[in-house]
Design a protein around this motif. Structure first.
Motif, mmCIF file in Angstrom:
data_model
loop_
_atom_site.group_PDB
_atom_site.id
_atom_site.type_symbol
_atom_site.label_atom_id
_atom_site.label_comp_id
_atom_site.label_asym_id
_atom_site.label_seq_id
_atom_site.Cartn_x
_atom_site.Cartn_y
_atom_site.Cartn_z
ATOM 1 N N ASN A 289 0.894 5.398 0.993
ATOM 2 C CA ASN A 289 0.281 6.569 1.634
ATOM 3 C C ASN A 289 0.520 7.773 0.739
ATOM 4 O OD1 ASN A 289 -0.511 5.259 3.971
ATOM 5 N ND2 ASN A 289 1.346 5.762 5.101
ATOM 6 N N LEU B 3 8.906 9.399 10.932
ATOM 7 C CA LEU B 3 8.039 10.387 10.320
ATOM 8 C C LEU B 3 8.855 11.638 9.999
ATOM 9 C CD1 LEU B 3 4.978 10.367 9.713
ATOM 10 C CD2 LEU B 3 4.633 11.499 11.920
ATOM 11 N N TRP C 5 5.798 9.040 6.406
ATOM 12 C CA TRP C 5 6.465 7.922 7.057
ATOM 13 C C TRP C 5 7.439 7.264 6.093
ATOM 14 C CZ3 TRP C 5 6.497 6.346 12.029
ATOM 15 C CH2 TRP C 5 7.021 5.089 12.302
ATOM 16 N N THR D 225 9.654 3.873 5.639
ATOM 17 C CA THR D 225 9.835 2.524 6.161
ATOM 18 C C THR D 225 11.186 1.982 5.690
ATOM 19 O OG1 THR D 225 7.459 2.185 5.958
ATOM 20 C CG2 THR D 225 8.793 0.220 6.260
ATOM 21 N N SER E 74 0.844 -1.197 0.000
ATOM 22 C CA SER E 74 0.000 0.000 0.000
ATOM 23 C C SER E 74 0.877 1.244 0.000
ATOM 24 C CB SER E 74 -0.951 -0.007 1.187
ATOM 25 O OG SER E 74 -0.251 -0.204 2.379
HETATM 26 C C1 LIG Z 1 1.039 5.038 6.278
HETATM 27 O O1 LIG Z 1 0.979 5.954 7.343
HETATM 28 C C2 LIG Z 1 0.723 5.389 8.611
HETATM 29 C C3 LIG Z 1 0.580 6.508 9.618
HETATM 30 O O2 LIG Z 1 1.537 7.487 9.446
HETATM 31 C C4 LIG Z 1 1.864 4.431 8.966
HETATM 32 O O3 LIG Z 1 1.614 3.816 10.209
HETATM 33 C C5 LIG Z 1 1.958 3.359 7.882
HETATM 34 O O4 LIG Z 1 3.040 2.519 8.150
HETATM 35 C C6 LIG Z 1 2.139 4.010 6.520
HETATM 36 N N1 LIG Z 1 2.094 2.969 5.496
HETATM 37 C C7 LIG Z 1 2.996 2.915 4.519
HETATM 38 C C8 LIG Z 1 2.810 1.828 3.517
HETATM 39 O O5 LIG Z 1 3.919 3.709 4.415
#
Ligand SMILES: *[C@@H]1O[C@H](CO)[C@@H](O)[C@H](O)[C@H]1NC(C)=O
Ligand SMILES: *[C@@H]1O[C@H](CO)[C@@H](O)[C@H](O)[C@H]1NC(C)=O
Length: 276
Positions: free
Chosen positions: A106, A173, A188, A190, A104
């Motif tokens: 964001n 973040l 965010w 990752t 996914s």
């Molecule tokens: C999207 O944002 C949420 C809240 O900031 C976070 O917990 C989540 O890991 C994010 N998902 C991705 C795919 O980056």
């Protein structure tokens, strides 16, 4: 005896593999933040087009709504939002008819004048990551300040900052700030672990150097045919174990005179007397 049961097991366990399919969601421009009124295109890159992948999203006001019917414009395997607005902010993903989901993404749409361009997809440990602080206004940015989890990282005399050799602790973040323009929304980042499957021994000889670009005059195939070849290889890899184990099992099961209890586990129980 055990060989046969092993093969029968192999046969059964290889069945689900042949129905596996996956999709990957990408976004263009490759940024987790965009300005209001920008053009954004999202694509489901799938292994199996017959699985009926659809692009869906959750926003603050809607859930699991579908591209083409509820928002955006479907164009083949892509979905286009030609005039994005702040309420298009949300999480986007591809979903198959059977409910399988892709990664996914964001997406944050800024109504302000500053955005942070950060990687949309997870970055791998050891990679370098560049964050770009972008404004709609003047192109000449004198300095940008970058924050992680609310604390200042550093102020750069340019509009970007590179984090070298990222580790899991860089996950967090991020946002940025440009004096006289304001600050970006937060995104965010990752960081995923480096896969350790083919790690060579580090103490021995140094790893072979990369082949210099100049030596190979081999023309690389265009992306579309490379994609086709990859897809073909993928199908073969998925199908071969199933095909071979089926052949082996059938030939072994047919030539076994005894042990009906085992055979009856995989052959149809409605013809118990017709076993050869
Ligand atoms: C999207 O944002 C949420 C809240 O900031 C976070 O917990 C989540 O890991 C994010 N998902 C991705 C795919 O980056
Ligand atoms: C979208 O919303 C649905 C319903 O609230 C939830 O079950 C699902 O986990 C959400 N999907 C993502 C990717 O956040």
């Amino acid at each position: 005896m055990e060989e046969t049961s092993l093969l029968c097991l192999l046969f059964l366990s290889s069945l689900p593999v042949s129905t596996t399919n996956q999709a990957r969601l990408t976004v263009s421009p490759s940024s987790s933040q965009v300005f209001k009124r920008d053009f954004v295109s999202l694509s489901c890159e799938e292994d199996d087009s017959s699985a009926g992948w659809t692009l869906r999203r959750n926003t603050t006001t809607e859930q699991r709504t579908q591209c083409g019917t509820d928002w955006g414009e479907a164009a083949g395997f892509s979905c286009v939002i030609s005039y994005i607005v702040t309420k298009d902010s949300g999480v986007y993903w591809c979903e198959s008819r059977e409910g399988a989901t892709s990664n996914s993404i964001n997406l944050t749409v800024s109504g302000g004048t500053v955005i942070l361009q950060s990687p949309v997809l997870p970055v791998m440990e050891g990679d370098d990551v560049t964050l770009l602080c972008k404004t709609k206004a003047t192109p000449s940015i004198l300095s940008a300040t970058f924050y992680k989890d609310g604390s200042l990282i550093r102020t750069e005399s340019t509009d970007h900052m590179t984090i070298h050799n990222v580790t899991r602790s860089d996950e967090g973040l991020y946002k940025c700030y440009i004096g006289s323009h304001g600050e970006s929304p937060s995104s965010w980042i990752t960081v995923t672990e480096k896969p350790t499957t083919t790690a060579p021994p580090t103490s021995g000889a140094p790893p072979p150097k990369e082949i210099p670009q100049t030596s190979g005059a081999m023309p690389s195939p265009p992306l579309s045919s490379l994609h086709l070849v990859l897809r073909l290889v993928c199908h073969l890899v998925v199908f071969c174990p199933y095909f071979i184990s089926t052949l082996l099992m059938v030939s072994l099961c047919r030539h076994r005179p005894t042990g009906h209890h085992l055979v009856s586990m995989v052959t149809s129980p409605s013809h118990p007397g017709k076993a050869e």
